[in-house]
Scaffold this active site. Structure first.
Site, PDB file in Angstrom:
ATOM      1  N   ASP A  14       0.882  -1.176   0.000  1.00 45.34           N
ATOM      2  CA  ASP A  14       0.000   0.000   0.000  1.00 45.34           C
ATOM      3  C   ASP A  14       0.920   1.227   0.000  1.00 45.34           C
ATOM      4  O   ASP A  14       2.107   1.132   0.326  1.00 45.34           O
ATOM      5  CB  ASP A  14      -0.861  -0.059   1.279  1.00 45.34           C
ATOM      6  CG  ASP A  14      -1.525   1.263   1.598  1.00 45.34           C
ATOM      7  OD1 ASP A  14      -2.177   1.830   0.697  1.00 45.34           O
ATOM      8  OD2 ASP A  14      -1.387   1.746   2.743  1.00 45.34           O
ATOM      9  N   ASP A  16      -0.177   5.151   0.883  1.00 46.91           N
ATOM     10  CA  ASP A  16      -0.417   6.139   1.951  1.00 46.91           C
ATOM     11  C   ASP A  16      -0.480   5.483   3.331  1.00 46.91           C
ATOM     12  O   ASP A  16      -1.290   4.608   3.558  1.00 46.91           O
ATOM     13  CB  ASP A  16      -1.723   6.885   1.688  1.00 46.91           C
ATOM     14  CG  ASP A  16      -1.588   7.840   0.520  1.00 46.91           C
ATOM     15  OD1 ASP A  16      -2.352   7.704  -0.452  1.00 46.91           O
ATOM     16  OD2 ASP A  16      -0.688   8.691   0.553  1.00 46.91           O
TER      17      ASP A  16
END
Ligand code: XBP
Ligand code: MG
Length: 238
Positions: A14, A16
């Site tokens: 991922d 953020d």
């Protein structure tokens, strides 16, 4: 079933909150500057933004915010499009200025995977407009498959983005692992059948951890790094 030694054929990161701690001093700042640039009085302080983070996708977050402020639905959507366009441009400038550094340990973990001969991939809700420059400027464009919120019909916690990475990378649920920071992300990876290691940060420290194979608070956590290292091919002894 979790991958055994050598069975990990890829790690999906991922962005953020995981590769970069980008929300408080990155996206939130960009949203506030976009509000000001468009002559709007809205300002998101750290706490307000933290609450809004449960809504994945900056544009969806804006719609939810404007509607919560009493703006009519159609106007809320039109405003959200305009603000998000400006915000994405500002976020791109922040990225290019080096204002969004990697989380401690992120680069080392990427290197651990790559030096075993396995690829790293990205599955993010973020928009390609800033994701691409971030990955190349901050991490040297070492990711094989990158799927962003701009390319999938549904955002996390939908599994869409992880499924798309798995299809493009030729990965099955037993041969990959996801690294996430939030409950939305863990749910998205889990719904795609992937084991998911949850690396919480300030904003997600109270998130529901259900479904995570492992939970820790930093990318340098030895347990998390060992989990990955022991499932990669052993370094070839010559
Ligand atoms: C986190 C998100 C994104 C960012 C803002 O993405 O939900 O929406 O907060 O970026 P992830 P955009 O954790 O999946 O990387 O404004 O481009 O959506
Ligand atoms: Mg995240």
């Amino acid at each position: 079933m979790k991958p055994a030694r050598g069975e990990l054929h890829g790690v999906i990161f991922d962005v953020d909150g995981t590769l970069v701690d980008s929300e408080r001093d990155g996206h939130r700042v960009a949203f506030n500057e976009a509000f000001a640039d468009l002559g709007l009085a809205d300002v998101w302080d750290v706490e307000t933004y933290g609450r809004l983070l449960t809504v994945a996708g900056g544009a969806h977050r804006l719609v939810r915010w404007f509607e919560s402020q009493g703006t009519e639905a159609m106007q809320a959507r039109q405003l959200a499009v305009a603000v998000h366009l400006r915000k994405t441009a500002i976020m791109r400038e922040l990225v290019m200025s080096g204002a969004i550094p990697p989380r401690p340990g992120a680069e080392a973990l990427i290197e651990t995977v790559l030096s075993s001969g396995r690829p790293v991939h990205v599955a993010t809700t973020g928009s390609r407009g800033w994701v691409e420059p971030l990955l190349s400027r901050t991490f040297g464009a070492r990711f094989d498959v990158v799927v962003t919120g701009s390319e999938v019909p549904e955002l996390k916690p939908s599994p869409a983005v992880y499924r798309e990475v798995m299809i493009r990378a030729g990965l099955g649920p037993r041969s990959a692992v996801a690294i996430e920071d939030s409950a939305n992300g863990v749910r998205s990876a889990g719904a795609a059948g992937l084991p998911c290691l949850m690396v919480r940060n300030h904003y997600t420290r109270h998130d529901d951890t259900a479904g995570a194979t492992l939970v820790c608070d930093g990318m340098e956590d030895a347990t998390m790094v060992d989990w990955i290292r022991t499932r990669l091919p052993a370094p070839s002894m010559w």
